[in-house]
Design a protein around this motif. Structure first.
Motif, PDB file in Angstrom:
ATOM      1  N   PHE A  71       0.825  -1.219   0.000  1.00 52.67           N
ATOM      2  CA  PHE A  71       0.000   0.000   0.000  1.00 52.67           C
ATOM      3  C   PHE A  71       0.854   1.263   0.000  1.00 52.67           C
ATOM      4  O   PHE A  71       0.329   2.364  -0.166  1.00 52.67           O
ATOM      5  CB  PHE A  71      -0.879   0.023   1.261  1.00 52.67           C
ATOM      6  CG  PHE A  71      -0.092   0.176   2.542  1.00 52.67           C
ATOM      7  CD1 PHE A  71       0.216   1.434   3.047  1.00 52.67           C
ATOM      8  CD2 PHE A  71       0.366  -0.924   3.239  1.00 52.67           C
ATOM      9  CE1 PHE A  71       0.949   1.582   4.215  1.00 52.67           C
ATOM     10  CE2 PHE A  71       1.104  -0.788   4.415  1.00 52.67           C
ATOM     11  CZ  PHE A  71       1.383   0.459   4.902  1.00 52.67           C
ATOM     12  N   CYS A  72       2.144   1.092   0.161  1.00 54.36           N
ATOM     13  CA  CYS A  72       3.005   2.244   0.477  1.00 54.36           C
ATOM     14  C   CYS A  72       3.743   2.797  -0.738  1.00 54.36           C
ATOM     15  O   CYS A  72       4.271   2.042  -1.551  1.00 54.36           O
ATOM     16  CB  CYS A  72       4.020   1.811   1.529  1.00 54.36           C
ATOM     17  SG  CYS A  72       5.106   3.152   2.043  1.00 54.36           S
ATOM     18  N   ASP A  73       3.825   4.095  -0.817  1.00 48.17           N
ATOM     19  CA  ASP A  73       4.464   4.758  -1.962  1.00 48.17           C
ATOM     20  C   ASP A  73       5.941   5.041  -1.742  1.00 48.17           C
ATOM     21  O   ASP A  73       6.624   5.543  -2.627  1.00 48.17           O
ATOM     22  CB  ASP A  73       3.720   6.075  -2.243  1.00 48.17           C
ATOM     23  CG  ASP A  73       3.897   6.530  -3.693  1.00 48.17           C
ATOM     24  OD1 ASP A  73       3.681   7.715  -3.964  1.00 48.17           O
ATOM     25  OD2 ASP A  73       4.267   5.679  -4.525  1.00 48.17           O
ATOM     26  N   VAL A  74       6.451   4.714  -0.565  1.00 49.69           N
ATOM     27  CA  VAL A  74       7.875   4.912  -0.285  1.00 49.69           C
ATOM     28  C   VAL A  74       8.675   3.889  -1.091  1.00 49.69           C
ATOM     29  O   VAL A  74       8.289   2.732  -1.212  1.00 49.69           O
ATOM     30  CB  VAL A  74       8.161   4.767   1.225  1.00 49.69           C
ATOM     31  CG1 VAL A  74       9.660   4.773   1.495  1.00 49.69           C
ATOM     32  CG2 VAL A  74       7.467   5.875   2.004  1.00 49.69           C
ATOM     33  N   THR A  75       9.803   4.327  -1.637  1.00 49.06           N
ATOM     34  CA  THR A  75      10.635   3.438  -2.454  1.00 49.06           C
ATOM     35  C   THR A  75      11.260   2.340  -1.602  1.00 49.06           C
ATOM     36  O   THR A  75      11.745   2.611  -0.504  1.00 49.06           O
ATOM     37  CB  THR A  75      11.757   4.262  -3.111  1.00 49.06           C
ATOM     38  OG1 THR A  75      11.174   5.425  -3.695  1.00 49.06           O
ATOM     39  CG2 THR A  75      12.517   3.457  -4.145  1.00 49.06           C
ATOM     40  N   SER A  76      11.202   1.101  -2.086  1.00 44.39           N
ATOM     41  CA  SER A  76      11.872  -0.007  -1.391  1.00 44.39           C
ATOM     42  C   SER A  76      13.193  -0.277  -2.085  1.00 44.39           C
ATOM     43  O   SER A  76      13.334  -0.020  -3.270  1.00 44.39           O
ATOM     44  CB  SER A  76      11.008  -1.270  -1.475  1.00 44.39           C
ATOM     45  OG  SER A  76       9.802  -1.043  -0.819  1.00 44.39           O
ATOM     46  N   GLY A  77      14.177  -0.780  -1.320  1.00 41.10           N
ATOM     47  CA  GLY A  77      15.447  -1.128  -1.956  1.00 41.10           C
ATOM     48  C   GLY A  77      16.606  -0.948  -0.997  1.00 41.10           C
ATOM     49  O   GLY A  77      16.407  -0.792   0.208  1.00 41.10           O
ATOM     50  N   ALA A  78      17.799  -0.927  -1.575  1.00 44.04           N
ATOM     51  CA  ALA A  78      19.011  -0.798  -0.747  1.00 44.04           C
ATOM     52  C   ALA A  78      18.955   0.543  -0.021  1.00 44.04           C
ATOM     53  O   ALA A  78      18.866   1.581  -0.664  1.00 44.04           O
ATOM     54  CB  ALA A  78      20.244  -0.858  -1.642  1.00 44.04           C
ATOM     55  N   PRO A  79      18.962   0.522   1.305  1.00 49.70           N
ATOM     56  CA  PRO A  79      18.779   1.768   2.059  1.00 49.70           C
ATOM     57  C   PRO A  79      19.954   2.742   1.937  1.00 49.70           C
ATOM     58  O   PRO A  79      21.068   2.346   1.602  1.00 49.70           O
ATOM     59  CB  PRO A  79      18.623   1.276   3.504  1.00 49.70           C
ATOM     60  CG  PRO A  79      19.258  -0.064   3.533  1.00 49.70           C
ATOM     61  CD  PRO A  79      19.127  -0.652   2.167  1.00 49.70           C
TER      62      PRO A  79
END
Ligand code: SF4
Length: 286
Positions: A71-79
């Motif tokens: 549901f989230c629009d925050v980018t996922s991936g290598a922090p």
């Protein structure tokens, strides 16, 4: 997750007019101090109203999350690498904006041993040092259930510890697969075990849950002595995100609020445009 049938937005979700002097000023300050807000990251419909009443929700620990909630629009991936100057930058922005109520949230950093708890504590302390009159609410991740991490945040002295359960347990696998419903409840319970701070949580509706499932989750939250509650309509950031299954009617939001207050929540914000930090300062002042 893509969906072909897109539900038409009902009239009660017609967005407010964006823009205005305060919004531009706040955005200028945020870019000056290289800060993220969940207001911007999630394109919150209320940011004009919040910024003009001098509240904002800062998002710390970088702009990329180690989890991938649908549901989230925050980018996922290598922090991102932790920015050691972020605590003072947030404190400087709070001072520059004259914020009286500050909400600090973050992406989830499962890559950090303490999940970012020490950084959270540094941000809280920096704000309190340069703006002693400002109240700080933190909207924290679950720190994978790490008790010491929670204690570190508590010891920094926010006024409210907020942790969203987000949805009902049946939908966890498809909505927030890396989270655990019971672990989130346990975190909220521990706020009361480890401190005298207020606890708060929030849930989105319109993801496919039933009325009774929501009511059961409200009972679960009261079971762990949760004080404050927000209930808002889920809005899909894109067709790639979890589909909106239902636009819940404002009467249903009113019913949820009525039931929640009967259960003993101190204050409840429930409505289509309600978000975790929406009118957060008003909640604590009752
Ligand atoms: S953990 Fe939080 S920031 Fe990360 S994807 Fe889930 S909701 Fe978004």
């Amino acid at each position: 997750m893509s969906n072909n049938t897109v539900l038409r937005k009902p009239k009660w979700l017609r967005m407010k007019i964006q823009g205005g002097e305060n919004l531009n000023y706040v955005q200028k300050i945020l870019s000056k101090y290289h800060l993220n807000t969940v207001c911007e990251a999630a394109g919150c419909p209320n940011r004009m109203e919040c910024f003009s009443s001098k509240t904002a929700t800062f998002m710390i620990l970088g702009s990329r999350c180690t989890r991938n909630c649908t549901f989230c629009d925050v980018t996922s991936g290598a922090p991102d690498l932790l920015d050691p100057h972020e605590p003072e930058h947030v404190a400087d922005a709070v001072k520059a904006l004259g914020l009286q109520y500050v909400v600090v949230t973050s992406v989830t950093r499962d890559d950090l041993p303490d999940g970012g708890a020490d950084h959270f504590a540094k941000v809280i302390k920096a704000i309190k040092e340069s703006s002693p009159e400002a109240l700080v609410e933190v909207l924290i991740p679950d720190f994978k259930g790490d008790r010491d991490a929670l204690q570190t945040v508590i010891d920094a002295g926010p006024v409210i510890i907020n942790h969203n359960i987000e949805t009902v347990p049946r939908l966890y696998r498809e909505v927030r697969p890396q989270a655990v419903y019971e672990r989130s409840l346990e975190l909220i319970r521990r706020v009361k075990e480890l401190s005298t701070l207020y606890s708060k949580s929030g849930i989105m509706v319109g993801l496919g849950e039933t009325f009774d499932e929501v009511i059961q989750s409200l009972h679960d939250l009261r079971e762990v002595d949760c004080d404050f509650l927000t209930i808002g309509q889920y809005l899909a950031p894109s067709k790639e995100h979890h589909p909106v299954v239902e636009y819940v009617h404002p009467d249903t939001f009113a019913k949820y609020k009525e039931e929640a207050l009967k259960m003993g929540f101190r204050e409840v914000a429930s409505g289509p445009l309600v978000r975790s930090s929406y009118k957060a300062h008003e909640m604590i002042h009752g």
